[in-house]
Design a protein around this motif. Structure first.
Motif, mmCIF file in Angstrom:
data_model
loop_
_atom_site.group_PDB
_atom_site.id
_atom_site.type_symbol
_atom_site.label_atom_id
_atom_site.label_comp_id
_atom_site.label_asym_id
_atom_site.label_seq_id
_atom_site.Cartn_x
_atom_site.Cartn_y
_atom_site.Cartn_z
ATOM 1 N N LYS A 25 -13.475 -30.926 -9.931
ATOM 2 C CA LYS A 25 -14.064 -29.958 -10.856
ATOM 3 C C LYS A 25 -13.849 -28.512 -10.423
ATOM 4 O O LYS A 25 -14.078 -27.588 -11.211
ATOM 5 C CB LYS A 25 -15.567 -30.226 -10.994
ATOM 6 N N LEU A 26 -13.424 -28.321 -9.179
ATOM 7 C CA LEU A 26 -13.229 -26.962 -8.669
ATOM 8 C C LEU A 26 -11.927 -26.378 -9.218
ATOM 9 O O LEU A 26 -10.920 -27.096 -9.354
ATOM 10 C CB LEU A 26 -13.202 -26.966 -7.143
ATOM 11 N N PRO A 27 -11.891 -25.084 -9.526
ATOM 12 C CA PRO A 27 -10.703 -24.477 -10.160
ATOM 13 C C PRO A 27 -9.433 -24.583 -9.329
ATOM 14 O O PRO A 27 -8.343 -24.731 -9.868
ATOM 15 C CB PRO A 27 -11.120 -23.011 -10.354
ATOM 16 N N GLU A 28 -9.557 -24.525 -8.027
ATOM 17 C CA GLU A 28 -8.371 -24.584 -7.167
ATOM 18 C C GLU A 28 -8.365 -25.817 -6.276
ATOM 19 O O GLU A 28 -7.622 -25.869 -5.283
ATOM 20 C CB GLU A 28 -8.278 -23.310 -6.317
ATOM 21 N N GLY A 29 -9.192 -26.791 -6.589
ATOM 22 C CA GLY A 29 -9.184 -28.047 -5.854
ATOM 23 C C GLY A 29 -9.418 -27.863 -4.360
ATOM 24 O O GLY A 29 -10.379 -27.201 -3.950
ATOM 25 N N LEU A 30 -8.526 -28.447 -3.570
ATOM 26 C CA LEU A 30 -8.641 -28.354 -2.105
ATOM 27 C C LEU A 30 -8.511 -26.930 -1.598
ATOM 28 O O LEU A 30 -8.965 -26.608 -0.500
ATOM 29 C CB LEU A 30 -7.580 -29.239 -1.434
ATOM 30 N N ASN A 31 -7.894 -26.052 -2.377
ATOM 31 C CA ASN A 31 -7.689 -24.664 -1.957
ATOM 32 C C ASN A 31 -8.855 -23.749 -2.345
ATOM 33 O O ASN A 31 -8.774 -22.533 -2.177
ATOM 34 C CB ASN A 31 -6.393 -24.113 -2.573
ATOM 35 N N THR A 32 -9.921 -24.334 -2.852
ATOM 36 C CA THR A 32 -11.080 -23.533 -3.263
ATOM 37 C C THR A 32 -11.796 -22.969 -2.046
ATOM 38 O O THR A 32 -12.095 -23.695 -1.087
ATOM 39 C CB THR A 32 -12.073 -24.376 -4.077
ATOM 40 N N PHE A 33 -12.076 -21.678 -2.090
ATOM 41 C CA PHE A 33 -12.791 -20.995 -1.013
ATOM 42 C C PHE A 33 -14.279 -21.349 -1.114
ATOM 43 O O PHE A 33 -14.878 -21.231 -2.181
ATOM 44 C CB PHE A 33 -12.592 -19.491 -1.149
ATOM 45 N N VAL A 34 -14.878 -21.783 0.008
ATOM 46 C CA VAL A 34 -16.268 -22.273 -0.033
ATOM 47 C C VAL A 34 -17.299 -21.159 0.144
ATOM 48 O O VAL A 34 -18.496 -21.390 -0.056
ATOM 49 C CB VAL A 34 -16.505 -23.358 1.038
#
Length: 567
Positions: free
Chosen positions: A453-462
């Protein structure tokens, strides 16, 4: 300047590197001294009506150029050494902080520790890159100019009077600055800790509606810093005018006495001009020494705090045995207290867990459950009894090998500043994890639905401390990371406390299969989490008051019966 002798910061190689630039500085000063001596010839020629040798002007010009070249090169080289040394010191502090025992952080504010690394190291940076080179060049100049002034004997009485007065001014002032500096650095550490709290725990402050309370705390910190800063300012305000008054007095005395000697033919006009020129030359390095001396005493607190942390006892994580199967973990009559003389946190704790088995530790808050995990991780040394892994005393095992084979999911779910991927692979050594593997394992913990569901998947900044993720998402990320780590020992502290019932069920099923070749110990309060454990330990006031499977304890132990009913 005692800190220059401290081998934990300065080794012989650094001092050796300083020899050549100091030597170049001496040469530069010598060239500068020859300028007024050659100028003396011009003045004497004019006063005596003798033709001027214009070669002297050329000599003076060349001497000035040579002086500039050598002193610029010397200053740059010394500053470069200072900057490099500070970089090495910062790395030493980082290495030390990462190697300190956990007990150090239990008794010291995190803000104080970070203040040493940032603020104190910055103060030392200026000292080594600017102040020390300034002192070295200034001392060289003062010594050589003083010798030259004594060569022009008749006016040397001025130097004999001037130097002791300056020394008497700076000696008591330096002591005051040293004391005030230590107070300032300590207060700055507290303020740093406060700053971290109001930024990292901002939501907590808003929820508790304690903005005014925290403002008053911050106001108190700022006022304390201002008070100490004003005391420093008073000392510096006194120092500069005093030094200026002494130098003016010395200059007037020199001119007056020099004119008297010229009038009575005890001194030539050229010698007088040369002396005045040299006297003017000595004022700047004298002032620099005074300012540098004040600065050194002013950051005395910073250097003491750096020495203090560098001399703290540390862990040797590589020392010990690294050849283990991790087939069993055995506590035998373990006693432990955090502080000597206080009541034991654990008393006569004995249990054994074999590979493929799961133990659940339950009990009221403060009973010592998390402390058991800390002892397995060897964060602390036990006071009595023994802990064995594969029959070997845990204290004889390499900390690096031990901790590399432990997967610990704590209640805090700490996250690093970076992406989802960065957090999932954090701490995984000696193997490369593909994105396909990350996705596969994430599905086992129901974390993939978050990634998807995150816009950049694994590359999403937490975000800072994972602020962009919910507590449940952080928990699933932490469990996923442990599965990727594939350790020999699993330590799970309330791993389903922030999860919905579906995610809890998914993770429980995953862990049942995942833990077949591992030693698994979990802390939990939910009946649903512990009922399938091979056996349960009930801990009260640091003592085991019940041990057995769910059915046995539920029917025989009143406290565990009550605990499960309320949870």
């Amino acid at each position: 300047m005692k800190f220059l002798k401290d081998k934990s910061i300065f080794d012989k190689s650094i001092k050796f590197k300083m020899v050549l630039p100091i030597f170049l500085g001496i040469i530069g000063v010598l060239f500068s001294l020859l300028v007024p001596l050659n100028f003396k010839k011009i003045i004497d020629s004019i006063s005596q009506g003798i033709n001027i040798d214009f070669k002297v002007f050329l000599i003076i010009f060349v001497l000035i150029l040579l002086q500039l070249f050598f002193q610029i090169f010397s200053d740059y080289w010394l500053q470069k050494i200072g900057i490099s040394t500070v970089g090495e010191i910062r790395l030493k502090i980082i290495s030390k902080v990462l190697s300190l025992r956990k007990s150090y952080f239990d008794s010291n504010l995190s803000g104080d520790v970070s203040s040493i690394l940032v603020n104190d190291a910055s103060a030392l940076s200026y000292l080594l890159s600017t102040t020390i080179p300034s002192i070295i060049n200034s001392v060289i100049s003062v010594v050589l100019i003083t010798l030259m002034l004594f060569y022009l004997r008749n006016l040397s009485i001025v130097i004999i009077v001037l130097f002791p007065i300056m020394f008497l001014i700076y000696l008591p002032i330096g002591r005051i600055l040293s004391k005030v500096s230590l107070e300032y650095q300590d207060e700055l550490g507290k303020f740093n800790h406060y700053s971290q709290f109001i930024t990292t725990e901002n939501n907590f402050i808003k929820t508790a509606a304690t903005e005014k309370l925290e403002y008053k705390k911050g106001q108190k910190n700022v006022l304390n810093l201002m008070s100490i800063g004003i005391r420093q300012a008073k000392v510096f305000a006194i120092t500069t005018p005093l030094f200026y008054t002494v130098t003016i007095f010395g200059a007037l005395l020199t001119i007056t006495y020099g004119i008297y000697l010229v009038q009575h033919n005890f001194l030539t006009l050229g010698s007088f001009v040369a002396y005045i020129t040299l006297f003017i030359q000595i004022l700047n390095p004298l002032s620099a020494i005074g300012d540098s001396f004040s600065h050194i005493r002013g950051i005395d607190g910073a250097t003491k705090r750096i020495f203090s942390i560098l001399n703290e006892d540390e862990e040797d994580i590589m020392l010990g045995n690294s050849n283990l199967e991790f087939s069993e973990l055995n506590f035998k009559s373990v006693d432990f207290t955090y502080n000597t003389g206080e009541k034991n946190i654990l008393n006569d704790v004995t249990f054994k867990c074999d590979v493929g088995k799961t133990i659940s530790i339950v009990g009221p808050s403060g009973s010592g459950k998390t402390t058991i995990f800390s002892l397995i991780e060897q964060f602390y040394t036990i006071d009595g009894g023994k802990i064995y892994i594969d029959g070997q005393d845990i204290s004889s095992i390499s900390l690096n090998h031990l901790r590399s084979n432990i997967g610990y999911v704590s209640q805090q779910y700490p996250l690093i500043l970076g992406t989802i991927r960065d957090n999932l692979v954090y701490g995984i050594k000696n193997k490369v994890i593909s994105d396909n593997e990350l996705i596969r394992v994430s599905k086992l913990t129901n974390f993939f639905e978050v990634i998807d569901k995150l816009p950049e998947g694994l590359n999403t900044f937490v975000g800072d401390k994972g602020v962009l993720l919910s507590e449940g998402q952080k928990q699933r990320l932490s469990v996923t990371r442990v599965l990727l780590l594939n350790p020999k020992i699993l330590l799970l502290d309330e791993i389903t406390s922030a999860l919905d019932s579906y995610s809890e069920k998914v993770i429980q099923n995953t862990l049942e299969g995942f833990g077949k070749d591992k030693i698994t110990i979990m802390i939990a309060h939910r009946l649903s989490t512990v009922k399938n454990s091979d056996f349960i330990i009930f801990l009260e006031n640091g003592k085991i008051t019940g041990i057995g499977n769910h059915e046995e304890l539920y029917s025989k132990h009143d406290c565990i019966n009550h605990l499960f009913r309320i949870n």
